[in-house]
Design a protein around this motif. Structure first.
Motif, mmCIF file in Angstrom:
data_model
loop_
_atom_site.group_PDB
_atom_site.id
_atom_site.type_symbol
_atom_site.label_atom_id
_atom_site.label_comp_id
_atom_site.label_asym_id
_atom_site.label_seq_id
_atom_site.Cartn_x
_atom_site.Cartn_y
_atom_site.Cartn_z
ATOM 1 N N LYS A 92 0.421 -0.382 0.127
ATOM 2 C CA LYS A 92 0.449 -0.061 0.029
ATOM 3 C C LYS A 92 0.645 1.443 0.376
ATOM 4 N N ILE A 128 1.379 4.224 -2.552
ATOM 5 C CA ILE A 128 0.978 5.585 -2.607
ATOM 6 C C ILE A 128 2.199 6.204 -2.744
ATOM 7 N N SER A 157 2.129 6.922 -6.425
ATOM 8 C CA SER A 157 0.920 7.726 -7.275
ATOM 9 C C SER A 157 2.023 9.360 -7.164
ATOM 10 N N GLU A 165 -10.488 -1.376 2.957
ATOM 11 C CA GLU A 165 -9.037 -0.604 3.014
ATOM 12 C C GLU A 165 -8.748 -0.491 1.531
ATOM 13 N N ARG A 179 -10.663 2.720 0.238
ATOM 14 C CA ARG A 179 -9.925 3.482 0.449
ATOM 15 C C ARG A 179 -8.790 4.049 -0.040
ATOM 16 N N LEU A 180 -8.248 2.840 0.234
ATOM 17 C CA LEU A 180 -6.641 3.393 -0.883
ATOM 18 C C LEU A 180 -7.132 3.751 -2.232
ATOM 19 N N ARG A 221 -9.507 5.178 -4.039
ATOM 20 C CA ARG A 221 -10.172 6.726 -3.883
ATOM 21 C C ARG A 221 -9.091 7.753 -2.905
ATOM 22 N N ARG A 222 -8.130 7.358 -2.139
ATOM 23 C CA ARG A 222 -6.562 8.744 -2.125
ATOM 24 C C ARG A 222 -6.139 8.195 -3.265
ATOM 25 N N ILE A 223 -6.057 7.588 -4.485
ATOM 26 C CA ILE A 223 -5.048 7.478 -5.282
ATOM 27 C C ILE A 223 -5.735 8.413 -6.754
ATOM 28 N N ARG A 224 -7.039 8.043 -6.223
ATOM 29 C CA ARG A 224 -8.078 8.381 -7.527
ATOM 30 C C ARG A 224 -8.200 10.500 -7.070
ATOM 31 N N TYR A 225 -7.993 10.962 -5.636
ATOM 32 C CA TYR A 225 -8.076 12.565 -5.500
ATOM 33 C C TYR A 225 -6.833 12.991 -5.926
ATOM 34 N N THR A 226 -5.801 12.125 -5.734
ATOM 35 C CA THR A 226 -4.118 12.050 -6.003
ATOM 36 C C THR A 226 -4.395 12.668 -6.880
#
Length: 177
Positions: free
Chosen positions: A2, A6, A9, A44, A47-48, A50-55
């Protein structure tokens, strides 16, 4: 894994060289897909993703020259999010990925097991030796080499307690027979 995803990305768009961006993007897609496939905790995974998508969305706005690369990554992420959603809604689509197993006995014991099951239990007794061996190699993540040669050596040795006999004893013991 994970943390690695991140990190990649965040690095993808800090590089100006287009070929390096493409290499990192491919690596990100490969690692992300592997993570989504092997991680059993769907929350999990979500969440990951969505976080990568936002970045990536932030980078798309900050680096318009990389819009195509961002769109590609967003497509991959959206696909994984949709797969994750389907797995959540349809538990029958979930595939449990077991942890890798480790063969802890001798190679000869495994070869004996392969030969013992070949004409008996695999593909209705029509399993090809090479294919069966390849499956066992995959399951246990080992390389057996030329099992025909090793089996020939086993046949010429002085007979000792065979692995199959040990399996039988162990099974009877568990069954209390």
């Amino acid at each position: 894994m994970k943390a690695k995803i991140i990190k990649i990305s965040l690095l993808v768009f800090k590089i100006d060289d287009k070929s390096n961006i493409e290499k990192l993007s491919k690596r990100l897609v490969r690692d992300l897909t592997e993570y989504c496939t092997t991680e059993n905790n769907l929350l999990e995974v979500y969440r990951l993703l969505r976080r990568i998508r936002y970045t990536i969305l932030i980078n798309k706005n900050q680096h318009p020259q990389h819009e195509c690369q961002c769109d590609y990554l967003l497509y991959i992420i959206d696909t994984e999010i949709e797969i994750n959603r389907l797995k959540t809604e349809h538990s029958d689509l979930r595939i449990k990925i077991p942890k890798l197993l480790k063969w802890t006995d001798t190679f000869n014991a495994l070869i004996e097991l392969i030969y013992g099951t070949q004409n008996l239990s695999i593909n209705f007794g029509k399993g090809k030796l090479e294919e069966i061996a390849a499956c066992f190699e995959f399951i246990f993540q080992i390389k057996l080499g030329n099992i025909s040669e090793k089996f020939g050596d086993m046949c010429t040795r002085k007979p000792k307690k065979m692995y199959i006999d040990r399996i039988k004893e162990n099974l009877f013991k568990k069954m209390k027979i």
